[in-house]
Design an enzyme around this catalytic site. Sequence first.
Site, short mmCIF file in Angstrom:
data_model
loop_
_atom_site.label_atom_id
_atom_site.label_comp_id
_atom_site.label_asym_id
_atom_site.label_seq_id
_atom_site.Cartn_x
_atom_site.Cartn_y
_atom_site.Cartn_z
N SER A 101 8.76 -4.39 -12.91
CA SER A 101 7.40 -4.10 -13.67
C SER A 101 6.32 -5.24 -13.58
O SER A 101 6.49 -6.28 -14.35
CB SER A 101 7.36 -3.92 -15.11
OG SER A 101 8.55 -2.49 -15.24
N LYS A 127 11.14 4.74 -1.42
CA LYS A 127 11.37 3.32 -1.46
C LYS A 127 12.85 2.83 -0.61
O LYS A 127 12.91 1.83 -0.04
CB LYS A 127 11.35 2.68 -2.87
CG LYS A 127 10.17 2.71 -3.32
CD LYS A 127 9.09 1.96 -2.74
CE LYS A 127 7.75 1.82 -3.20
NZ LYS A 127 6.55 1.10 -2.55
N TYR A 164 9.56 9.47 -5.01
CA TYR A 164 9.02 8.05 -4.89
C TYR A 164 10.28 7.18 -4.76
O TYR A 164 10.24 6.40 -3.75
CB TYR A 164 8.12 7.88 -6.04
CG TYR A 164 8.12 6.25 -6.16
CD1 TYR A 164 7.10 5.78 -5.60
CD2 TYR A 164 8.69 5.56 -7.17
CE1 TYR A 164 6.82 4.23 -5.62
CE2 TYR A 164 8.39 4.31 -7.49
CZ TYR A 164 7.52 3.67 -6.53
OH TYR A 164 7.06 2.33 -6.56
N GLY A 213 0.94 -1.31 0.03
CA GLY A 213 -0.12 0.15 -0.04
C GLY A 213 0.82 1.24 -0.01
O GLY A 213 1.91 1.46 0.60
N1 NAD Z 1 3.20 -2.53 -10.24
C1 NAD Z 1 4.75 -2.71 -10.41
O1 NAD Z 1 5.27 -2.82 -11.38
C2 NAD Z 1 5.49 -1.95 -9.31
C3 NAD Z 1 6.90 -1.65 -9.77
C4 NAD Z 1 7.69 -1.30 -8.61
C5 NAD Z 1 7.15 -1.26 -7.32
N2 NAD Z 1 5.69 -1.40 -6.89
C6 NAD Z 1 5.30 -1.09 -5.76
O2 NAD Z 1 4.57 -2.16 -5.53
C7 NAD Z 1 3.32 -1.65 -4.58
C8 NAD Z 1 1.99 -2.09 -5.43
O3 NAD Z 1 2.08 -1.58 -6.79
P1 NAD Z 1 0.83 -1.32 -7.54
O4 NAD Z 1 1.42 -1.35 -8.84
O5 NAD Z 1 -0.25 -2.28 -7.04
O6 NAD Z 1 0.30 -0.02 -7.43
P2 NAD Z 1 -1.26 0.59 -7.21
O7 NAD Z 1 -1.02 2.12 -7.01
O8 NAD Z 1 -2.06 -0.04 -8.15
O9 NAD Z 1 -1.61 0.14 -5.61
C9 NAD Z 1 -1.20 0.84 -4.64
C10 NAD Z 1 -2.34 0.65 -3.63
O10 NAD Z 1 -1.97 1.25 -2.39
C11 NAD Z 1 -3.29 1.98 -1.78
N3 NAD Z 1 -3.08 2.87 -0.91
C12 NAD Z 1 -2.50 4.29 -1.32
N4 NAD Z 1 -2.37 4.71 -0.09
C13 NAD Z 1 -2.74 4.08 0.74
C14 NAD Z 1 -2.79 4.33 2.35
N5 NAD Z 1 -2.45 5.29 2.93
N6 NAD Z 1 -3.22 3.19 3.17
C15 NAD Z 1 -3.48 1.92 2.38
N7 NAD Z 1 -3.40 1.79 1.22
C16 NAD Z 1 -3.19 2.91 0.50
C17 NAD Z 1 -3.90 2.53 -3.13
O11 NAD Z 1 -5.22 2.62 -2.97
C18 NAD Z 1 -3.66 1.31 -4.21
O12 NAD Z 1 -4.73 0.33 -4.34
C19 NAD Z 1 3.61 -0.13 -4.53
O13 NAD Z 1 4.18 -0.22 -3.35
C20 NAD Z 1 4.71 0.05 -5.72
O14 NAD Z 1 5.29 1.19 -5.36
C21 NAD Z 1 4.87 -1.70 -8.02
#
Ligand code: NAD
Length: 267
Positions: free
Chosen positions: A171, A146, A142, A74
């Site tokens: 990704s 991390k 951002y 999250g």
């Molecule tokens: N998808 C990727 O390719 C990718 C790549 C690198 C890192 N990440 C990391 O993995 C995690 C998930 O990524 P994602 O692609 O699903 O992102 P996303 O933005 O789709 O999901 C993040 C979720 O966190 C929730 N959120 C935001 N603020 C919040 C809070 N205060 N309390 C609780 N929930 C909260 C949002 O509502 C959202 O549903 C993130 O931390 C992201 O930084 C993802």
Amino acid sequence: MSQQRVLITGAAGIVGRLMRTRLARPGRVLRLLDIAQPDPAGSGEAVEIHTGSVTDAALMADLCHDVDAIIHLGGISREDSWERILEVNIDGTHTLLEAARVAGVPRVVLASSNHAVGFRAIGQDGSDGLAGDSSPRPDTYYGVSKAAIESLGSLYHSRFGMDVSCLRIGSCFERPADVRQLSFWLSPDDCARLLEACLATAEPGYRVLWGVSANTRAVVSLAEAEAIGYRSLDDAERFAASVPPGELPSLVGGAFIETPLGQHNPL
Ligand SMILES: NC(=O)c1ccc[n+]([C@@H]2O[C@H](COP(=O)([O-])OP(=O)(O)OC[C@H]3O[C@@H](n4cnc5c(N)ncnc54)[C@H](O)[C@@H]3O)[C@@H](O)[C@H]2O)c1
């Protein structure tokens, strides 16, 4: 068999939704949290649904009760203002770790990102690719958050013996969308395999791992992840013909290295 309860934050997001069915197991309950409403429980699905913020200390204290492991997804997943990044990603992760410590949660998996090392050069760290535990070179606020999350995880392991795995996710989407993602793709199935490996480590430790599939064009090392039993079964190359032509960027962060700092990025 005693029941295992896993708290997943950010459960309504892209990765959270992809993991929900993949992490379901007999004897396991998924406690799902997001500020957005996660989908309701399907019939027979062992989930608990909660809406709220990781920045809410009282809520996190409640939700960490009786939990065996936390998968912390999250937060803000792209560039945004310093204030929001600080509040949600850094303070929010601190609030979660503190609640986990007090509740005695033994194991936490933290979603880090390739953007913690976005300014590292691709292809200059030896033939095995960029190591999972290379020191941070963030490309955005951002990315800074991390790197901070990784540091908080390190602190909570060293001080309190918590098992902490930080995943530098490349990704993670259904399929790679561009040439860069042919190198950095983490297939949803591999993401679940990596999370299962983190959930099964025998000894409490602290580790920073790359979260990518065994891509033909991989530029990062899987050694750290494989050391805890991760075995990728996917390769983005099967999608190569369907992504638009392009060049692999010279730095890990790709387009993020030029994202205006502190500007909300809706993509
Ligand atoms: N998808 C990727 O390719 C990718 C790549 C690198 C890192 N990440 C990391 O993995 C995690 C998930 O990524 P994602 O692609 O699903 O992102 P996303 O933005 O789709 O999901 C993040 C979720 O966190 C929730 N959120 C935001 N603020 C919040 C809070 N205060 N309390 C609780 N929930 C909260 C949002 O509502 C959202 O549903 C993130 O931390 C992201 O930084 C993802």
